[in-house]
Write a protein that holds these residues in place. Structure first.
Motif, short mmCIF file in Angstrom:
data_model
loop_
_atom_site.label_atom_id
_atom_site.label_comp_id
_atom_site.label_asym_id
_atom_site.label_seq_id
_atom_site.Cartn_x
_atom_site.Cartn_y
_atom_site.Cartn_z
N VAL A 76 12.85 -0.67 9.29
CA VAL A 76 11.87 -1.69 8.99
C VAL A 76 10.78 -1.65 10.05
O VAL A 76 11.08 -1.60 11.25
CB VAL A 76 12.50 -3.10 8.94
CG1 VAL A 76 11.43 -4.17 8.75
CG2 VAL A 76 13.53 -3.17 7.81
N PHE A 77 9.53 -1.67 9.62
CA PHE A 77 8.43 -1.69 10.57
C PHE A 77 7.28 -2.52 9.99
O PHE A 77 7.26 -2.83 8.80
CB PHE A 77 7.94 -0.27 10.89
CG PHE A 77 7.47 0.53 9.68
CD1 PHE A 77 6.14 0.57 9.33
CD2 PHE A 77 8.39 1.24 8.91
CE1 PHE A 77 5.71 1.30 8.23
CE2 PHE A 77 7.97 1.98 7.81
CZ PHE A 77 6.62 2.01 7.48
N ASP B 172 11.57 1.36 5.07
CA ASP B 172 11.69 2.77 4.72
C ASP B 172 13.09 2.95 4.17
O ASP B 172 14.07 3.01 4.94
CB ASP B 172 11.46 3.62 5.97
CG ASP B 172 11.59 5.11 5.70
OD1 ASP B 172 12.16 5.49 4.66
OD2 ASP B 172 11.13 5.92 6.55
N ARG B 173 13.19 3.00 2.86
CA ARG B 173 14.49 3.08 2.21
C ARG B 173 15.25 4.34 2.58
O ARG B 173 16.48 4.34 2.69
CB ARG B 173 14.28 3.04 0.69
CG ARG B 173 15.52 2.78 -0.12
CD ARG B 173 15.24 2.95 -1.61
NE ARG B 173 15.00 4.35 -1.95
CZ ARG B 173 14.80 4.80 -3.19
NH1 ARG B 173 14.77 3.95 -4.19
NH2 ARG B 173 14.60 6.08 -3.41
N ILE C 298 9.35 0.03 0.53
CA ILE C 298 9.29 -1.28 -0.10
C ILE C 298 8.54 -2.19 0.87
O ILE C 298 8.82 -2.18 2.08
CB ILE C 298 10.69 -1.84 -0.39
CG1 ILE C 298 11.39 -0.99 -1.47
CG2 ILE C 298 10.62 -3.28 -0.85
CD1 ILE C 298 12.16 0.18 -0.96
N ALA C 299 7.57 -2.95 0.37
CA ALA C 299 6.70 -3.77 1.22
C ALA C 299 6.86 -5.24 0.88
O ALA C 299 7.03 -5.62 -0.28
CB ALA C 299 5.25 -3.34 1.06
N SER C 300 6.73 -6.08 1.91
CA SER C 300 6.93 -7.51 1.73
C SER C 300 6.13 -8.29 2.77
O SER C 300 5.69 -7.75 3.78
CB SER C 300 8.42 -7.84 1.88
OG SER C 300 8.67 -9.24 1.79
N SER C 301 5.98 -9.59 2.50
CA SER C 301 5.35 -10.49 3.46
C SER C 301 6.36 -11.03 4.47
O SER C 301 5.99 -11.77 5.38
CB SER C 301 4.70 -11.66 2.70
OG SER C 301 5.68 -12.35 1.93
N GLU D 296 -1.89 -10.69 8.37
CA GLU D 296 -2.45 -9.64 7.52
C GLU D 296 -1.79 -8.28 7.79
O GLU D 296 -2.44 -7.24 7.77
CB GLU D 296 -3.97 -9.55 7.69
CG GLU D 296 -4.69 -10.83 7.29
CD GLU D 296 -6.20 -10.71 7.35
OE1 GLU D 296 -6.70 -9.69 7.86
OE2 GLU D 296 -6.88 -11.63 6.87
N ARG D 297 -0.48 -8.32 8.02
CA ARG D 297 0.31 -7.11 8.19
C ARG D 297 1.42 -7.09 7.14
O ARG D 297 1.90 -8.13 6.70
CB ARG D 297 0.93 -7.04 9.58
CG ARG D 297 -0.08 -6.89 10.72
CD ARG D 297 -0.76 -5.54 10.67
NE ARG D 297 -1.59 -5.31 11.83
CZ ARG D 297 -2.87 -5.65 11.91
NH1 ARG D 297 -3.45 -6.30 10.89
NH2 ARG D 297 -3.57 -5.38 12.99
#
Length: 291
Positions: A35-36, A29-30, A263-266, A23-24
């Motif tokens: 990436v975090f 961060d373009r 940009i967010a992803s699983s 669940e994160r």
């Protein structure tokens, strides 16, 4: 209970759909190429983004706009949650049940999602400056943004346009998930060759909106080139076209282009998104980009 100071311009319920098994969210961060991993509540939000102290003079809470968004988001979460279940269990060509009240609620939600982001505020401030009004402070920018978001005629007209679109849903069964961003409603030209910002001002641009890593929504306007096409017969259906990895990558490029920053992803890897950013040239916020 104290009012929340961190206001999301992309709803938390929506971002939670793109989280991993813990669940994160994985976030790129373009701007800083970093990436975090974080919680949905920490992304696409700013302190007091919708707080309007001037409302106190008129007998309203300065949090009124944030509270109205929260009410609409509750409806949208329930409706789109049902959609995800139907699309995942359905077959190409199946029709989704669409009561009129659900269509109206989601049309308003989509219209406001396009208008409520930090990117929309920045564009509005820039356009206003061209017309002679300079927002001198964050308070000025917030008030200018609020004036648009509370313009009933403008928002209603935009929501009506969204409602009259043909809504098509596609299931992604590839190994590459759809990603999203801090400005998730993307607009593509009718020839599918370019993403445009702000695309909601164009006649022919259609909407591409990822609902989850495995489901995406398209909204084709009932004007311009689409008026004479056959796309309207697919309204509220699951697309008969099976998504390929190339198609998913193409839709993900929209989020790279539309994003203000995140940009967010699983998943952890953003290698494909980084490669697309290189094709956008030195200005990642340019108004359009060809594939």
């Amino acid at each position: 209970m104290a009012d929340p100071k961190l206001h999301h311009y992309v709803p938390q319920f929506y971002l939670r759909r793109f989280t991993d098994s813990a669940e994160r969210l994985w976030v790129w961060d373009r701007t800083n190429d970093r990436v975090f991993r974080t919680q949905p509540k920490a992304v696409a939000a700013e302190s007091n983004f919708y707080t309007l102290p001037q409302l106190v003079d008129h007998g309203h809470s300065p949090m009124e706009m944030e509270k109205q968004f929260a009410d609409l988001e509750g409806q949208a979460a329930a409706i789109t949650g049902q959609w995800l279940d139907w699309v995942r269990c359905g077959h190409p060509g199946d029709s989704l049940p669409m009561p009129e009240e659900n269509r109206e609620a989601i049309s308003l939600f989509l219209a406001l999602q396009s208008l409520r982001t930090a990117d929309a505020r920045a564009i509005l401030v820039a356009f206003s400056a061209l017309r002679g009004y300079q927002a001198e402070s964050e308070e000025d920018a917030r008030a200018l943004h609020a004036a648009v978001l509370w313009d009933d005629e403008l928002v209603s007209a935009y929501a009506d346009r969204m409602s009259r679109c043909t809504w098509l849903f596609a299931l992604n069964l590839t190994s590459i998930p759809f990603v999203t961003s801090d400005n998730p409603l993307a607009f593509r030209t009718s020839d599918s060759r370019a993403w445009v910002k702000p695309g909601n001002l164009g006649r022919d641009a259609y909407v591409v909106y990822p609902l989850a890593p495995d489901v995406i929504m398209y909204c084709y306007p009932d004007e311009g080139v689409w008026r004479d096409s056959n796309v309207s017969r697919f309204d509220c259906q699951i697309s008969p076209v099976l998504m390929t990895e190339g198609m998913v990558q193409s839709e993900n490029s929209a989020q790279v282009f539309m994003a203000s920053r995140f940009i967010a992803s699983s998943r952890k890897s953003f290698s494909l998104e980084r490669e697309f950013l290189k094709t956008m040239g030195v200005d990642p916020n340019a108004p359009s980009i060809a594939e």
